[in-house]
Design an enzyme around this catalytic site. Sequence first.
Site, short mmCIF file in Angstrom:
data_model
loop_
_atom_site.label_atom_id
_atom_site.label_comp_id
_atom_site.label_asym_id
_atom_site.label_seq_id
_atom_site.Cartn_x
_atom_site.Cartn_y
_atom_site.Cartn_z
N ASN A 246 14.74 7.74 -8.05
CA ASN A 246 16.18 7.44 -8.10
C ASN A 246 16.95 8.64 -8.63
O ASN A 246 18.03 8.96 -8.13
CB ASN A 246 16.41 6.19 -8.97
CG ASN A 246 15.83 4.96 -8.31
OD1 ASN A 246 16.41 4.41 -7.39
ND2 ASN A 246 14.65 4.57 -8.75
N ALA B 191 3.72 6.50 -10.40
CA ALA B 191 2.47 6.17 -9.70
C ALA B 191 1.49 7.34 -9.63
O ALA B 191 0.30 7.19 -9.93
CB ALA B 191 2.80 5.65 -8.30
N LYS C 215 16.40 -0.34 -14.86
CA LYS C 215 16.23 1.08 -15.22
C LYS C 215 16.47 1.96 -13.99
O LYS C 215 16.91 3.10 -14.14
CB LYS C 215 14.84 1.32 -15.79
CG LYS C 215 13.75 0.82 -14.85
CD LYS C 215 12.62 1.75 -14.62
CE LYS C 215 11.88 1.37 -13.35
NZ LYS C 215 10.58 1.94 -13.18
N SER D 44 0.82 -1.21 0.00
CA SER D 44 0.00 0.00 0.00
C SER D 44 0.86 1.26 0.00
O SER D 44 0.49 2.26 0.59
CB SER D 44 -0.90 -0.01 1.23
OG SER D 44 -0.07 -0.13 2.38
N1 LIG Z 1 6.10 4.67 -7.02
C1 LIG Z 1 6.17 4.47 -8.31
O1 LIG Z 1 6.00 5.41 -9.11
C2 LIG Z 1 6.40 3.10 -8.83
C3 LIG Z 1 6.04 2.87 -10.13
C4 LIG Z 1 6.24 1.60 -10.65
C5 LIG Z 1 6.79 0.63 -9.83
N2 LIG Z 1 7.13 0.89 -8.53
C6 LIG Z 1 7.66 -0.24 -7.73
O2 LIG Z 1 6.59 -0.71 -6.94
C7 LIG Z 1 7.08 -1.36 -5.76
C8 LIG Z 1 6.33 -0.83 -4.58
O3 LIG Z 1 6.66 0.52 -4.39
P1 LIG Z 1 5.70 1.61 -3.75
O4 LIG Z 1 5.92 2.86 -4.53
O5 LIG Z 1 4.31 1.12 -3.66
O6 LIG Z 1 6.27 1.70 -2.25
P2 LIG Z 1 6.70 3.02 -1.42
O7 LIG Z 1 8.19 3.16 -1.52
O8 LIG Z 1 5.83 4.17 -1.81
O9 LIG Z 1 6.27 2.71 0.06
C9 LIG Z 1 6.90 1.85 0.93
C10 LIG Z 1 5.91 0.81 1.36
O10 LIG Z 1 6.60 -0.17 2.15
C11 LIG Z 1 5.82 -0.41 3.31
N3 LIG Z 1 6.69 -0.92 4.37
C12 LIG Z 1 7.52 -0.21 5.18
N4 LIG Z 1 8.14 -1.05 6.04
C13 LIG Z 1 7.71 -2.30 5.73
C14 LIG Z 1 7.98 -3.60 6.23
N5 LIG Z 1 8.85 -3.79 7.22
N6 LIG Z 1 7.36 -4.66 5.66
C15 LIG Z 1 6.50 -4.50 4.64
N7 LIG Z 1 6.18 -3.30 4.12
C16 LIG Z 1 6.78 -2.21 4.66
C17 LIG Z 1 5.18 0.90 3.62
O11 LIG Z 1 4.06 0.70 4.44
C18 LIG Z 1 4.78 1.35 2.22
O12 LIG Z 1 3.56 0.76 1.86
C19 LIG Z 1 8.58 -1.09 -5.75
O13 LIG Z 1 9.25 -2.25 -6.23
C20 LIG Z 1 8.76 0.06 -6.73
O14 LIG Z 1 10.02 0.05 -7.35
C21 LIG Z 1 6.93 2.11 -8.02
#
Ligand SMILES: NC(=O)c1ccc[n+]([C@@H]2O[C@H](COP(=O)([O-])OP(=O)(O)OC[C@H]3O[C@@H](n4cnc5c(N)ncnc54)[C@H](O)[C@@H]3O)[C@@H](O)[C@H]2O)c1
Length: 391
Positions: free
Chosen positions: A311, A185, A245, A42
């Site tokens: 990044n 996102a 990437k 989430s």
């Molecule tokens: N944000 C983007 O624009 C985007 C786009 C495409 C792909 N992604 C990829 O999606 C994946 C998820 O990224 P995101 O943007 O949803 O995450 P995020 O970096 O926004 O958030 C971190 C998440 O990790 C959770 N978290 C923190 N400590 C934790 C723990 N100990 N155990 C489990 N969860 C914990 C937090 O509650 C939060 O939901 C990543 O691999 C990222 O590279 C991100």
Amino acid sequence: MSAAADRLNLTSGHLNAGRKRSSSSVSLKAVEKPFKVTVIGSGNWGTTIAKVVAENCKGYPEVFAPLVQMWVFEEDINGEKLTEIINTRHQNVKYLPGITLPDNLVANPDLIDSVKDVDIIVFNIPHQFLPRICSQLKGHVNPHVRAISCLKGFEVGAKGVQLLSSYITEELGIQCGALSGANIATEVAQEHWSETTVAYHIPKDFRGEGKDVDHKVLKALFHRPYFHVSVIEDVAGISICGALKNVVALGCGFVEGLGWGNNASAAIQRVGLGEIIRFGQMFFPESREETYYQESAGVADLITTCAGGRNVKVARLMATSGKDAWECEKELLNGQSAQGLITCKEVHEWLETCGSVEDFPLFEAVYQIVYNNYPMKNLPDMIEELDLHED
Ligand SMILES: NC(=O)c1ccc[n+]([C@@H]2O[C@H](COP(=O)([O-])OP(=O)(O)OC[C@H]3O[C@@H](n4cnc5c(N)ncnc54)[C@H](O)[C@@H]3O)[C@@H](O)[C@H]2O)c1
């Protein structure tokens, strides 16, 4: 037809030659029993994809159970639980503020309960948390469950470098594909048009159309008017690009922070794309080269990420402030993570194990800058110096 229109058709024919992609419309028959879907994660992307999925589950009640659960790593936000905020105010105020979530999306802090009787799991967490999540889920997921991983990164361990979808399959015994694309996102959450790629292999124990997950079901689950989905088979290709990437984007952030401008950033992207393709050819020969330039998950995602994702921001601040990567990540990202910082270390360790560091000069340079404080102004020489070893 005019000569110009002829030329346009010809060009489009060349671009589409050999492509086997799904059409942009969703056509689906009712299924035997609507699929129940849970999203694990989430954060910024996790909540965005949960929104997309919940909208479609509500829109296709003959295919999906309308209620979608989202597992939330519980946090206290000014004395309130994040799950309570999401379930009452329909907003993830920490990771996706300002976006209203559908009311059929229910936040659940209990991981095991969130996957009870589920048919499809969408994994969407930062990849460093995946091993622990999988070990908690072990024994609680039916082998007929199907999964899609939206994670970016690799699992590097005793078995070498592994796709995260393969890791999920191995740990939980369930078929797992991947979703990746040029998807910042927040832009997707704001419903600005973008494209994405979903890749999935139909497993040997496929139970048949209308009973099991296939490409049409996945299209219906993820495709929105503002989020166009192409479904293909190449899980390895889209996952490799999605992971690497982020390492290239760190390189772009360094040259941006140094004030070197767009030419330098384009040079980093050119070298990076070459290394991404080489990595696929060397370690995942099943990946298809055309995925890198035909799919949103390929070069389009590389361009978006290098134009200004997390990044880039972290690397830029490292360049302008002289602070280390972890300080910059903490300062800029409010608990979110810049996945390239972990991926470049994993890639370095794997390449060292195989004696292939010199084949990937940019990946190695990024690793040395982040972990060993190599001066980033030497980046061009580091790339060129290592290039010489190739001849
Ligand atoms: N944000 C983007 O624009 C985007 C786009 C495409 C792909 N992604 C990829 O999606 C994946 C998820 O990224 P995101 O943007 O949803 O995450 P995020 O970096 O926004 O958030 C971190 C998440 O990790 C959770 N978290 C923190 N400590 C934790 C723990 N100990 N155990 C489990 N969860 C914990 C937090 O509650 C939060 O939901 C990543 O691999 C990222 O590279 C991100």
